[in-house]
Design an enzyme around this catalytic site. Structure first.
Site, short mmCIF file in Angstrom:
data_model
loop_
_atom_site.label_atom_id
_atom_site.label_comp_id
_atom_site.label_asym_id
_atom_site.label_seq_id
_atom_site.Cartn_x
_atom_site.Cartn_y
_atom_site.Cartn_z
N CYS A 1 0.88 -1.17 0.00
CA CYS A 1 0.00 0.00 0.00
C CYS A 1 0.92 1.22 0.00
O CYS A 1 2.13 1.09 -0.19
CB CYS A 1 -1.00 -0.01 1.16
SG CYS A 1 -0.34 0.19 2.83
N THR B 1 1.99 3.28 2.42
CA THR B 1 3.00 3.27 3.47
C THR B 1 3.44 1.86 3.84
O THR B 1 4.50 1.68 4.44
CB THR B 1 2.47 3.93 4.76
OG1 THR B 1 1.38 3.15 5.26
CG2 THR B 1 2.06 5.37 4.50
#
Length: 143
Positions: free
Chosen positions: A64, A66
Site C-alpha cells: 500500500c 506506506t
C-alpha cells in the site's frame, strides 16, 4: 507460489514486482487490486495473507502507500508473520530470525529499485532454523 496484494497506492509497484517475479521464474497469484481506482487495502492484504496461511502460496508480498495498514491487516490472519521492510537488511533478518512469510512494502516510501532489492532478499533468504529463533516464533504464535 507468491501471493500478491495491493491497494491503489501500491498498484504500480505491484506491476513492477510481477515483472521481476516473471523474469526470475517465480509463479505468483495476484489477489488484487486490478487498477488504480481508490479501494480498501484490507480486502487485498487479507486475501493474500490468507492464501499464505492456507498453504496455497508459500510467501506473500503486499503493498500500500506506506505499507503500514496492509501489514497490520495481514498480521491479523493466524499463522502470518508479516514484516514491513524499507531496506534489504531488515528483509534478510526477518527471514533469518522471524521466518516472516509475508513482506509488506510502502510504495510511497521506497522507490522501485530498492523495492526490488528488498523482494529479492526476502525471497532468497531462508529461515536460519536456530533453536533460539524457533523458540521466539513459538512465543509469537502463543505456543
Amino acid at each position: 507460489m507468491i501471493a500478491l496484494g495491493s491497494d491503489h497506492g501500491g498498484y504500480d509497484l505491484k506491476q513492477e514486482i510481477k515483472k521481476y517475479l516473471e523474469k526470475e521464474g517465480y509463479e505468483y497469484r495476484d489477489f488484487g487490486c486490478e487498477n488504480k481506482e481508490s479501494c480498501d487495502y484490507p480486502v487485498f492484504g487479507r486475501a493474500a495473507a490468507q492464501a499464505v496461511a492456507d498453504g496455497i502460496c508459500e510467501k506473500g508480498i503486499i503493498i500500500c502507500t506506506t505499507g503500514i495498514g496492509i501489514s497490520i491487516t495481514a498480521n491479523k490472519v493466524p499463522g502470518i508473520r508479516c514484516a514491513l521492510c524499507a531496506d534489504s537488511t531488515s528483509a534478510r533478518l526477518t527471514r533469518l530470525h522471524n521466518d516472516a512469510n509475508v513482506l509488506a512494502l510502502g510504495a510511497g516510501i521506497i522507490g522501485t529499485n530498492l523495492a526490488l532489492q528488498i523482494v529479492e532478499t526476502f525471497l532468497n533468504t531462508d529461515f536460519s532454523g536456530e533453536e533460539r529463533h524457533k523458540r521466539r516464533i513459538d512465543l509469537i504464535e502463543g505456543k
